[in-house]
Scaffold this motif. Structure first.
Motif, PDB file in Angstrom:
ATOM      1  N   ASP A   1      -9.017   4.942  15.429  1.00 53.96           N
ATOM      2  CA  ASP A   1      -9.423   3.646  15.966  1.00 53.96           C
ATOM      3  C   ASP A   1      -8.925   2.470  15.127  1.00 53.96           C
ATOM      4  OD1 ASP A   1     -10.693   4.989  18.003  1.00 53.96           O
ATOM      5  OD2 ASP A   1     -12.648   4.997  17.005  1.00 53.96           O
ATOM      6  N   ALA A   2      -8.534   2.732  13.882  1.00 56.58           N
ATOM      7  CA  ALA A   2      -8.060   1.667  12.994  1.00 56.58           C
ATOM      8  C   ALA A   2      -6.538   1.582  12.950  1.00 56.58           C
ATOM      9  CB  ALA A   2      -8.602   1.900  11.588  1.00 56.58           C
ATOM     10  N   LEU A   3      -5.852   2.347  13.804  1.00 56.13           N
ATOM     11  CA  LEU A   3      -4.394   2.441  13.711  1.00 56.13           C
ATOM     12  C   LEU A   3      -3.713   1.077  13.824  1.00 56.13           C
ATOM     13  CD1 LEU A   3      -1.936   4.317  13.423  1.00 56.13           C
ATOM     14  CD2 LEU A   3      -1.891   4.482  15.919  1.00 56.13           C
ATOM     15  N   VAL A   4      -4.104   0.252  14.785  1.00 63.03           N
ATOM     16  CA  VAL A   4      -3.453  -1.049  14.966  1.00 63.03           C
ATOM     17  C   VAL A   4      -3.672  -1.938  13.749  1.00 63.03           C
ATOM     18  CG1 VAL A   4      -3.383  -3.157  16.364  1.00 63.03           C
ATOM     19  CG2 VAL A   4      -3.567  -0.930  17.484  1.00 63.03           C
ATOM     20  N   ALA A   5      -4.884  -1.975  13.231  1.00 64.81           N
ATOM     21  CA  ALA A   5      -5.170  -2.785  12.044  1.00 64.81           C
ATOM     22  C   ALA A   5      -4.386  -2.282  10.836  1.00 64.81           C
ATOM     23  CB  ALA A   5      -6.668  -2.772  11.755  1.00 64.81           C
ATOM     24  N   VAL A   6      -4.261  -0.971  10.691  1.00 67.34           N
ATOM     25  CA  VAL A   6      -3.520  -0.388   9.571  1.00 67.34           C
ATOM     26  C   VAL A   6      -2.044  -0.758   9.655  1.00 67.34           C
ATOM     27  CG1 VAL A   6      -2.656   1.814   8.657  1.00 67.34           C
ATOM     28  CG2 VAL A   6      -5.098   1.509   9.089  1.00 67.34           C
TER      29      VAL A   6
ATOM     30  N   ARG B   1       2.649  -3.947   7.907  1.00 72.95           N
ATOM     31  CA  ARG B   1       3.759  -4.836   8.278  1.00 72.95           C
ATOM     32  C   ARG B   1       3.672  -6.173   7.547  1.00 72.95           C
ATOM     33  NH1 ARG B   1       3.437  -7.599  13.969  1.00 72.95           N
ATOM     34  NH2 ARG B   1       1.864  -8.668  12.720  1.00 72.95           N
ATOM     35  N   ASP B   2       2.460  -6.723   7.454  1.00 73.81           N
ATOM     36  CA  ASP B   2       2.284  -8.080   6.943  1.00 73.81           C
ATOM     37  C   ASP B   2       2.108  -8.173   5.432  1.00 73.81           C
ATOM     38  OD1 ASP B   2       2.475  -8.808   9.574  1.00 73.81           O
ATOM     39  OD2 ASP B   2       0.326  -9.116   9.855  1.00 73.81           O
ATOM     40  N   ALA B   3       1.881  -7.055   4.747  1.00 71.99           N
ATOM     41  CA  ALA B   3       1.697  -7.100   3.296  1.00 71.99           C
ATOM     42  C   ALA B   3       3.014  -7.512   2.629  1.00 71.99           C
ATOM     43  CB  ALA B   3       1.251  -5.737   2.778  1.00 71.99           C
ATOM     44  N   PRO B   4       3.018  -8.621   1.876  1.00 71.99           N
ATOM     45  CA  PRO B   4       4.281  -9.110   1.301  1.00 71.99           C
ATOM     46  C   PRO B   4       4.896  -8.176   0.265  1.00 71.99           C
ATOM     47  CG  PRO B   4       2.413 -10.404   0.504  1.00 71.99           C
ATOM     48  CD  PRO B   4       1.879  -9.485   1.547  1.00 71.99           C
ATOM     49  N   ASP B   5       4.098  -7.295  -0.329  1.00 74.57           N
ATOM     50  CA  ASP B   5       4.643  -6.367  -1.316  1.00 74.57           C
ATOM     51  C   ASP B   5       5.078  -5.035  -0.701  1.00 74.57           C
ATOM     52  OD1 ASP B   5       1.983  -5.834  -0.709  1.00 74.57           O
ATOM     53  OD2 ASP B   5       1.569  -4.941  -2.663  1.00 74.57           O
ATOM     54  N   LEU B   6       4.876  -4.864   0.618  1.00 67.17           N
ATOM     55  CA  LEU B   6       5.318  -3.648   1.308  1.00 67.17           C
ATOM     56  C   LEU B   6       6.401  -3.952   2.346  1.00 67.17           C
ATOM     57  CD1 LEU B   6       1.892  -1.815   1.823  1.00 67.17           C
ATOM     58  CD2 LEU B   6       3.616  -1.391   0.072  1.00 67.17           C
ATOM     59  N   MET B   7       6.196  -4.994   3.139  1.00 70.75           N
ATOM     60  CA  MET B   7       7.171  -5.440   4.145  1.00 70.75           C
ATOM     61  C   MET B   7       7.684  -4.306   5.030  1.00 70.75           C
ATOM     62  SD  MET B   7       9.360  -8.486   2.345  1.00 70.75           S
ATOM     63  CE  MET B   7      10.034  -7.553   0.991  1.00 70.75           C
TER      64      MET B   7
ATOM     65  N   THR C   1      -2.466   1.510  21.442  1.00 72.85           N
ATOM     66  CA  THR C   1      -1.038   1.210  21.503  1.00 72.85           C
ATOM     67  C   THR C   1      -0.615   0.295  20.366  1.00 72.85           C
ATOM     68  OG1 THR C   1       0.763   0.387  22.900  1.00 72.85           O
ATOM     69  CG2 THR C   1      -1.341  -0.778  23.034  1.00 72.85           C
ATOM     70  N   LEU C   2       0.629   0.447  19.942  1.00 78.74           N
ATOM     71  CA  LEU C   2       1.202  -0.405  18.907  1.00 78.74           C
ATOM     72  C   LEU C   2       2.174  -1.431  19.490  1.00 78.74           C
ATOM     73  CD1 LEU C   2       1.877   2.237  16.098  1.00 78.74           C
ATOM     74  CD2 LEU C   2      -0.026   0.612  16.275  1.00 78.74           C
ATOM     75  N   THR C   3       2.179  -1.573  20.818  1.00 74.50           N
ATOM     76  CA  THR C   3       3.126  -2.489  21.451  1.00 74.50           C
ATOM     77  C   THR C   3       2.873  -3.946  21.077  1.00 74.50           C
ATOM     78  OG1 THR C   3       1.747  -2.468  23.443  1.00 74.50           O
ATOM     79  CG2 THR C   3       3.652  -0.994  23.415  1.00 74.50           C
ATOM     80  N   GLY C   4       1.641  -4.288  20.699  1.00 81.57           N
ATOM     81  CA  GLY C   4       1.353  -5.655  20.268  1.00 81.57           C
ATOM     82  C   GLY C   4       1.846  -5.947  18.865  1.00 81.57           C
ATOM     83  N   VAL C   5       2.100  -4.903  18.075  1.00 83.87           N
ATOM     84  CA  VAL C   5       2.585  -5.065  16.706  1.00 83.87           C
ATOM     85  C   VAL C   5       4.103  -4.926  16.668  1.00 83.87           C
ATOM     86  CG1 VAL C   5       2.361  -4.261  14.321  1.00 83.87           C
ATOM     87  CG2 VAL C   5       0.424  -4.053  15.891  1.00 83.87           C
ATOM     88  N   TYR C   6       4.602  -3.900  17.335  1.00 79.66           N
ATOM     89  CA  TYR C   6       6.044  -3.649  17.454  1.00 79.66           C
ATOM     90  C   TYR C   6       6.359  -3.443  18.938  1.00 79.66           C
ATOM     91  CZ  TYR C   6       5.873  -2.529  12.438  1.00 79.66           C
ATOM     92  OH  TYR C   6       5.679  -2.572  11.093  1.00 79.66           O
TER      93      TYR C   6
ATOM     94  N   LEU D   1      -5.337  -1.692   0.132  1.00 83.26           N
ATOM     95  CA  LEU D   1      -5.012  -2.419   1.361  1.00 83.26           C
ATOM     96  C   LEU D   1      -5.763  -1.885   2.578  1.00 83.26           C
ATOM     97  CD1 LEU D   1      -3.132  -4.561   2.727  1.00 83.26           C
ATOM     98  CD2 LEU D   1      -1.499  -2.689   3.087  1.00 83.26           C
ATOM     99  N   LEU D   2      -5.883  -0.567   2.692  1.00 86.07           N
ATOM    100  CA  LEU D   2      -6.412   0.040   3.919  1.00 86.07           C
ATOM    101  C   LEU D   2      -7.906   0.326   3.867  1.00 86.07           C
ATOM    102  CD1 LEU D   2      -3.443   2.448   4.683  1.00 86.07           C
ATOM    103  CD2 LEU D   2      -3.761   0.074   5.398  1.00 86.07           C
ATOM    104  N   GLY D   3      -8.476   0.430   2.690  1.00 86.39           N
ATOM    105  CA  GLY D   3      -9.921   0.583   2.555  1.00 86.39           C
ATOM    106  C   GLY D   3     -10.474   1.790   3.281  1.00 86.39           C
ATOM    107  N   SER D   4     -11.533   1.567   4.069  1.00 84.92           N
ATOM    108  CA  SER D   4     -12.234   2.672   4.728  1.00 84.92           C
ATOM    109  C   SER D   4     -11.443   3.275   5.888  1.00 84.92           C
ATOM    110  CB  SER D   4     -13.596   2.198   5.232  1.00 84.92           C
ATOM    111  OG  SER D   4     -13.433   1.171   6.197  1.00 84.92           O
ATOM    112  N   SER D   5     -10.371   2.619   6.322  1.00 81.14           N
ATOM    113  CA  SER D   5      -9.517   3.169   7.386  1.00 81.14           C
ATOM    114  C   SER D   5      -8.702   4.351   6.888  1.00 81.14           C
ATOM    115  CB  SER D   5      -8.558   2.106   7.919  1.00 81.14           C
ATOM    116  OG  SER D   5      -9.274   1.003   8.407  1.00 81.14           O
ATOM    117  N   LEU D   6      -8.525   4.430   5.572  1.00 83.43           N
ATOM    118  CA  LEU D   6      -7.703   5.458   4.957  1.00 83.43           C
ATOM    119  C   LEU D   6      -8.478   6.766   4.834  1.00 83.43           C
ATOM    120  CD1 LEU D   6      -4.998   6.079   3.497  1.00 83.43           C
ATOM    121  CD2 LEU D   6      -6.110   5.340   1.400  1.00 83.43           C
ATOM    122  N   VAL D   7      -7.888   7.845   5.330  1.00 85.25           N
ATOM    123  CA  VAL D   7      -8.474   9.178   5.202  1.00 85.25           C
ATOM    124  C   VAL D   7      -7.884   9.897   4.000  1.00 85.25           C
ATOM    125  CG1 VAL D   7      -8.740  11.438   6.318  1.00 85.25           C
ATOM    126  CG2 VAL D   7      -8.914   9.340   7.678  1.00 85.25           C
TER     127      VAL D   7
END
Length: 200
Positions: free
Chosen positions: A36-41, A46-52, A100-105, A14-20
């Motif tokens: 820099d990838a925190l918001v996308a991660v 949040r949106d992955a249906p198998d993680l929710m 910031t994560l305010t746009g996600v949560y 799911l996270l690809g190259s963003s994952l360390v």
């Protein structure tokens, strides 16, 4: 995905190259990601249906002064539907802001304010970066390991004077030892009062 191996594989996909790194320790999973990838991660988790992972539980930080990027920003996520918890970490040197994560949560705003107030970690895009726990005129960030224990002024209610008073802070420096040992393992040194227990 009932196993840690299954979850690790899914996070990598799911996270690809963003994952360390993915860390599995004492039945808890921690994901270390690029700052820099925190918001996308977080959005992907949040949106992955198998993680929710649709609930933000907390955002906090930890200070490791010996590291080049001394602050770890830690995000705790929860999926009530799957009874799944996930810790997401990224690092900063304190000068580079964390997105910031305010746009996600929307509730992230308060947690980010607390993290900035206590550690001095800025969140780029947060619409309300004001102090939340310390006094308005407070200088510095009290949870940093190099924050001085004396020389500051604290605000408190005085029952004796029946008003708010400002007093200099004076704390004993001998308690300022960071050995990073587990509290279950105990310390390598004697704390005041330990001699009483040794005599029994």
């Amino acid at each position: 995905m009932a196993t840690h191996e299954g979850l690790t594989a899914r996070l990598g996909e799911l996270l690809g190259s963003s994952l360390v790194e993915v860390i599995n320790h004492v039945d808890e999973t921690t994901v270390v990601v690029q700052r820099d990838a925190l918001v996308a991660v977080i959005t992907a988790l949040r949106d992955a249906p198998d993680l929710m992972l649709n609930q933000l539980i907390d955002i906090c930080a930890a200070d490791y002064p010996d590291r080049a990027e001394r602050f770890e920003v830690v995000v705790h996520l929860l999926s009530m539907a799957l009874n799944l918890r996930l810790r997401v970490k990224c690092s900063t040197d304190g000068a580079a802001p964390v997105p910031t994560l305010t746009g996600v949560y929307p509730n992230a705003g308060w947690y980010e304010r607390e993290t900035w107030d206590c550690y001095g970690v800025m969140f780029a895009g947060n619409p309300d970066m004001r102090r939340i726990l310390t006094d308005y005129g407070f200088e510095g960030h009290p949870f940093r390991k190099d924050f001085p224990l004396t020389g500051h002024v604290e605000l408190r209610w005085s029952e004796e004077h029946k008003r708010v008073v400002y007093e200099p802070v004076k704390l004993a420096q001998e308690f300022r030892s960071f050995d990073f040992l587990s509290p279950w393992e105990g310390t390598d040194y004697m704390l005041p009062g330990d001699e009483k227990a040794a005599g029994k």
